[in-house]
Design a protein around this motif. Structure first.
Motif, PDB file in Angstrom:
ATOM      1  N   PRO A 193      13.879  31.138  45.910  1.00  0.00           N
ATOM      2  CA  PRO A 193      13.527  32.338  46.676  1.00  0.00           C
ATOM      3  C   PRO A 193      12.919  33.448  45.835  1.00  0.00           C
ATOM      4  N   GLY A 194      12.891  33.254  44.512  1.00  0.00           N
ATOM      5  CA  GLY A 194      12.360  34.278  43.628  1.00  0.00           C
ATOM      6  C   GLY A 194      13.453  35.234  43.171  1.00  0.00           C
ATOM      7  N   TYR A 195      13.086  36.088  42.263  1.00  0.00           N
ATOM      8  CA  TYR A 195      14.028  37.050  41.694  1.00  0.00           C
ATOM      9  C   TYR A 195      14.283  38.132  42.732  1.00  0.00           C
ATOM     10  N   THR A 196      15.382  37.977  43.466  1.00  0.00           N
ATOM     11  CA  THR A 196      15.673  38.789  44.642  1.00  0.00           C
ATOM     12  C   THR A 196      16.868  39.694  44.408  1.00  0.00           C
ATOM     13  N   ALA A 197      16.779  40.918  44.852  1.00  0.00           N
ATOM     14  CA  ALA A 197      17.888  41.868  44.734  1.00  0.00           C
ATOM     15  C   ALA A 197      18.968  41.540  45.756  1.00  0.00           C
ATOM     16  N   THR A 198      20.101  41.042  45.281  1.00  0.00           N
ATOM     17  CA  THR A 198      21.222  40.678  46.151  1.00  0.00           C
ATOM     18  C   THR A 198      22.541  41.027  45.469  1.00  0.00           C
ATOM     19  N   ASP A 199      23.646  40.809  46.196  1.00  0.00           N
ATOM     20  CA  ASP A 199      24.972  40.974  45.602  1.00  0.00           C
ATOM     21  C   ASP A 199      25.141  40.048  44.410  1.00  0.00           C
ATOM     22  N   ASP A 235       8.115  33.076  43.321  1.00  0.00           N
ATOM     23  CA  ASP A 235       7.588  33.838  42.191  1.00  0.00           C
ATOM     24  C   ASP A 235       6.230  33.325  41.721  1.00  0.00           C
ATOM     25  N   ILE A 236       5.753  32.231  42.314  1.00  0.00           N
ATOM     26  CA  ILE A 236       4.452  31.682  41.952  1.00  0.00           C
ATOM     27  C   ILE A 236       3.382  32.365  42.792  1.00  0.00           C
ATOM     28  N   GLU A 237       2.441  32.992  42.138  1.00  0.00           N
ATOM     29  CA  GLU A 237       1.444  33.782  42.868  1.00  0.00           C
ATOM     30  C   GLU A 237       0.141  32.996  43.089  1.00  0.00           C
ATOM     31  N   ASP A 238       0.258  31.875  43.770  1.00  0.00           N
ATOM     32  CA  ASP A 238      -0.950  31.166  44.194  1.00  0.00           C
ATOM     33  C   ASP A 238      -0.660  30.472  45.516  1.00  0.00           C
ATOM     34  N   GLU A 239      -1.659  29.862  46.081  1.00  0.00           N
ATOM     35  CA  GLU A 239      -1.516  29.304  47.423  1.00  0.00           C
ATOM     36  C   GLU A 239      -0.590  28.090  47.465  1.00  0.00           C
ATOM     37  N   THR A 240      -0.447  27.373  46.350  1.00  0.00           N
ATOM     38  CA  THR A 240       0.379  26.170  46.378  1.00  0.00           C
ATOM     39  C   THR A 240       1.862  26.501  46.344  1.00  0.00           C
ATOM     40  N   GLU A 241       2.229  27.569  45.619  1.00  0.00           N
ATOM     41  CA  GLU A 241       3.624  27.984  45.454  1.00  0.00           C
ATOM     42  C   GLU A 241       4.468  26.906  44.805  1.00  0.00           C
TER      43      GLU A 241
END
Length: 245
Positions: A193-199, A235-241
């Motif tokens: 899910p990427g580097y996400t701000a969570t508990d 966190d991958i910044e392209d169309e394929t992810e």
């Protein structure tokens, strides 16, 4: 109506996935180690207008709890369409490779790796009764061996032994499971899910739970011709992810 089980769903990303899938008209079992907290989460969701959600007690480290949850789903639904293995822990820090205790490492693996295997194996027969079964293992870019070998990677210096190795192992399990089920209509993928701000990380990270949940659902509720055995990262910044293993 598609039936979904999400482990570790009473807060953070798991809770947001529940909200978004509810809006899509799916029935969700909101998995929680503590049934009371699970029921509290469902009550709040109902107040906010979300429907077709039921709390279910499931501790991924306890076989008895997993089996009880399986029996509940089997009795009430007779099948499972989507399993989202979301429950995970980071473990205590620091996590030095030279000094982390075996006990501490095993504790993280019990949830992040062995717990996923236990839940997946327990629910596999119910998933086989679905026309389009999906298994999404929620992982981390920190489980990428390729990225961890690249000094230019922005998270290169984060080498948390327990967490990193548990997610790398989870990624490997995802590959082997996807291959085993490749001739069936299963789609089995690892999703970061990427580097996400969570508990989970004391609300550090640039990502939001809304973005994380949307990304997970995008690569979970997929068409019959969608790929399987992939590692997707928010966190991958392209169309394929697609993230390197």
């Amino acid at each position: 109506m598609k039936i979904v089980l999400i482990t570790g769903a009473n807060r953070s990303i798991g809770l947001e996935i529940t909200k978004q899938l509810s809006k899509k008209g799916l029935f969700i079992y909101l998995g929680a180690r503590d049934l009371e907290k699970g029921n509290e989460a469902v009550q709040q969701l109902n107040k906010e207008g979300f429907e077709n959600i039921k709390a279910i007690e499931i501790d991924v480290t306890k076989p008895v709890s997993i089996e009880a949850a399986r029996k509940t789903v089997e009795t009430e639904q007779g099948k499972l369409d989507i399993l989202i293995n979301n429950a995970g822990i980071s473990g205590e820090f620091p996590q030095s490779a030279s000094s982390a205790s075996i006990t501490a490492i095993q504790h993280v693996f019990d949830t992040n790796f062995f717990g996923v295997i236990s839940v997946t194996q327990a629910f596999l027969e119910l998933l086989k009764k679905s026309e389009a079964p999906r298994i999404s293992n929620i992982t981390s870019g920190l489980g990428s061996l390729t990225l961890h070998s690249d000094p230019s990677w922005k998270y290169y210096d984060f080498k948390a032994t327990s967490y990193v190795t548990s997610k790398a192992a989870l990624n490997a399990f995802t590959i082997t499971l996807a291959h085993e089920l490749k001739d069936l209509p299963f789609k089995v993928n690892a999703i970061d899910p990427g580097y996400t701000a969570t508990d989970f990380n004391h609300h550090n990270g640039p990502g939001t739970v809304e973005s994380a949940a949307t990304f997970i659902i995008k690569h979970t509720v997929t068409a019959n011709d969608a790929p399987t055995g992939m590692f997707y990262s928010n966190d991958i910044e392209d169309e394929t992810e697609v993230s390197p293993w």
